[in-house]
Design a protein around this motif. Sequence first.
Motif, PDB file in Angstrom:
ATOM      1  N   GLU A  57      23.744 -22.929  23.654  1.00  0.00           N
ATOM      2  CA  GLU A  57      23.397 -21.538  23.947  1.00  0.00           C
ATOM      3  C   GLU A  57      21.953 -21.353  24.403  1.00  0.00           C
ATOM      4  O   GLU A  57      21.672 -20.457  25.189  1.00  0.00           O
ATOM      5  N   LEU A  58      21.043 -22.187  23.874  1.00  0.00           N
ATOM      6  CA  LEU A  58      19.617 -21.945  24.095  1.00  0.00           C
ATOM      7  C   LEU A  58      18.865 -23.134  24.682  1.00  0.00           C
ATOM      8  O   LEU A  58      17.660 -23.041  24.913  1.00  0.00           O
ATOM      9  N   GLY A  59      19.535 -24.255  24.892  1.00  0.00           N
ATOM     10  CA  GLY A  59      18.865 -25.429  25.428  1.00  0.00           C
ATOM     11  C   GLY A  59      17.895 -26.075  24.457  1.00  0.00           C
ATOM     12  O   GLY A  59      16.995 -26.808  24.864  1.00  0.00           O
ATOM     13  N   VAL A  60      18.061 -25.827  23.164  1.00  0.00           N
ATOM     14  CA  VAL A  60      17.164 -26.376  22.146  1.00  0.00           C
ATOM     15  C   VAL A  60      17.531 -27.839  21.893  1.00  0.00           C
ATOM     16  O   VAL A  60      18.668 -28.145  21.560  1.00  0.00           O
ATOM     17  N   GLU A  61      16.554 -28.711  22.057  1.00  0.00           N
ATOM     18  CA  GLU A  61      16.766 -30.143  21.821  1.00  0.00           C
ATOM     19  C   GLU A  61      16.323 -30.553  20.425  1.00  0.00           C
ATOM     20  O   GLU A  61      16.876 -31.472  19.839  1.00  0.00           O
ATOM     21  N   GLU A  62      15.297 -29.917  19.899  1.00  0.00           N
ATOM     22  CA  GLU A  62      14.752 -30.251  18.580  1.00  0.00           C
ATOM     23  C   GLU A  62      14.879 -29.051  17.662  1.00  0.00           C
ATOM     24  O   GLU A  62      14.407 -27.957  18.004  1.00  0.00           O
ATOM     25  N   VAL A  63      15.522 -29.229  16.518  1.00  0.00           N
ATOM     26  CA  VAL A  63      15.656 -28.154  15.545  1.00  0.00           C
ATOM     27  C   VAL A  63      15.442 -28.732  14.156  1.00  0.00           C
ATOM     28  O   VAL A  63      15.929 -29.822  13.852  1.00  0.00           O
ATOM     29  N   ASP A  64      14.685 -28.012  13.360  1.00  0.00           N
ATOM     30  CA  ASP A  64      14.494 -28.380  11.956  1.00  0.00           C
ATOM     31  C   ASP A  64      15.542 -27.590  11.180  1.00  0.00           C
ATOM     32  O   ASP A  64      15.354 -26.403  10.893  1.00  0.00           O
ATOM     33  N   LEU A  65      16.683 -28.239  10.897  1.00  0.00           N
ATOM     34  CA  LEU A  65      17.800 -27.558  10.241  1.00  0.00           C
ATOM     35  C   LEU A  65      17.653 -27.661   8.732  1.00  0.00           C
ATOM     36  O   LEU A  65      17.522 -28.754   8.181  1.00  0.00           O
ATOM     37  N   GLY A  66      17.674 -26.507   8.088  1.00  0.00           N
ATOM     38  CA  GLY A  66      17.563 -26.453   6.640  1.00  0.00           C
ATOM     39  C   GLY A  66      18.914 -26.248   5.981  1.00  0.00           C
ATOM     40  O   GLY A  66      19.972 -26.520   6.555  1.00  0.00           O
ATOM     41  N   ALA A  67      18.856 -25.707   4.793  1.00  0.00           N
ATOM     42  CA  ALA A  67      20.035 -25.519   3.958  1.00  0.00           C
ATOM     43  C   ALA A  67      20.932 -24.398   4.465  1.00  0.00           C
ATOM     44  O   ALA A  67      20.488 -23.498   5.183  1.00  0.00           O
ATOM     45  N   GLN A  68      22.188 -24.448   4.011  1.00  0.00           N
ATOM     46  CA  GLN A  68      23.069 -23.298   4.217  1.00  0.00           C
ATOM     47  C   GLN A  68      22.573 -22.204   3.277  1.00  0.00           C
ATOM     48  O   GLN A  68      22.402 -22.419   2.081  1.00  0.00           O
ATOM     49  N   ILE A  69      22.323 -21.010   3.828  1.00  0.00           N
ATOM     50  CA  ILE A  69      21.760 -19.931   3.026  1.00  0.00           C
ATOM     51  C   ILE A  69      22.724 -18.778   2.800  1.00  0.00           C
ATOM     52  O   ILE A  69      22.499 -17.951   1.917  1.00  0.00           O
ATOM     53  N   ALA A  70      23.794 -18.710   3.590  1.00  0.00           N
ATOM     54  CA  ALA A  70      24.729 -17.588   3.437  1.00  0.00           C
ATOM     55  C   ALA A  70      26.078 -17.957   4.026  1.00  0.00           C
ATOM     56  O   ALA A  70      26.212 -18.932   4.773  1.00  0.00           O
ATOM     57  N   GLU A  71      27.073 -17.133   3.685  1.00  0.00           N
ATOM     58  CA  GLU A  71      28.390 -17.253   4.294  1.00  0.00           C
ATOM     59  C   GLU A  71      29.014 -15.876   4.361  1.00  0.00           C
ATOM     60  O   GLU A  71      28.615 -14.958   3.636  1.00  0.00           O
ATOM     61  N   ARG A  72      29.985 -15.752   5.264  1.00  0.00           N
ATOM     62  CA  ARG A  72      30.636 -14.470   5.464  1.00  0.00           C
ATOM     63  C   ARG A  72      32.034 -14.718   5.991  1.00  0.00           C
ATOM     64  O   ARG A  72      32.270 -15.652   6.754  1.00  0.00           O
ATOM     65  N   SER A  73      32.964 -13.864   5.575  1.00  0.00           N
ATOM     66  CA  SER A  73      34.319 -13.862   6.105  1.00  0.00           C
ATOM     67  C   SER A  73      34.549 -12.494   6.722  1.00  0.00           C
ATOM     68  O   SER A  73      34.268 -11.471   6.088  1.00  0.00           O
ATOM     69  N   ASN A  74      35.049 -12.475   7.957  1.00  0.00           N
ATOM     70  CA  ASN A  74      35.178 -11.207   8.662  1.00  0.00           C
ATOM     71  C   ASN A  74      36.346 -11.271   9.647  1.00  0.00           C
ATOM     72  O   ASN A  74      36.492 -12.258  10.360  1.00  0.00           O
ATOM     73  N   ASP A  75      37.164 -10.239   9.666  1.00  0.00           N
ATOM     74  CA  ASP A  75      38.228 -10.129  10.668  1.00  0.00           C
ATOM     75  C   ASP A  75      37.690  -9.332  11.847  1.00  0.00           C
ATOM     76  O   ASP A  75      37.183  -8.216  11.664  1.00  0.00           O
ATOM     77  N   HIS A  76      37.763  -9.925  13.047  1.00  0.00           N
ATOM     78  CA  HIS A  76      37.297  -9.227  14.244  1.00  0.00           C
ATOM     79  C   HIS A  76      37.867  -9.907  15.484  1.00  0.00           C
ATOM     80  O   HIS A  76      38.333 -11.047  15.414  1.00  0.00           O
TER      81      HIS A  76
END
Length: 153
Positions: A57-76
């Motif tokens: 989506e953004l052309g990002v090659e380097e990312v400092d990925l941290g922890a999972q901080i949230a979750e959500r369930s949604n019908d759409h």
Amino acid sequence: MSTPPLRKAARAVVLDADQRVLLLHYDENNGFWATPGGSLEPGEDYATAVIRELREELGVEEVDLGAQIAERSNDHPVGGLQVRQIEKYFLARVTPADIDLDRATQPDNIRSLRWWTQEDLRSTQETVYPRGLSKLVTGVLAEGPPEQPITLH
């Protein structure tokens, strides 16, 4: 009434060094802002998917990925089909210079992107997904990532 098909999605709460949040603007559903991310590919885990989505989506090659901080369930609706989306949100650190839209391979109807301050998030009248993002980010910045992912609605 039948249950909509399940769609697993990985999303990134992207912060820069100034603690601003990156959101993407979409025209569909009367226009809204959302965190980057998308659905998992077969055999992919959530963390791998979020890194891939940032690249696509953004052309990002380097990312400092941290922890999972949230979750959500949604019908759409997604692409005209009603789905039950299970989203997992990961903390990610990126600099604005890391974003290169010329490298993006799947911009997915993104109309624009914007770095939002905490005040921007608290005061906006625009639609921002996920709901509760401002409170989530404020908590993460004050206390660090939660021990267990926070459930968003």
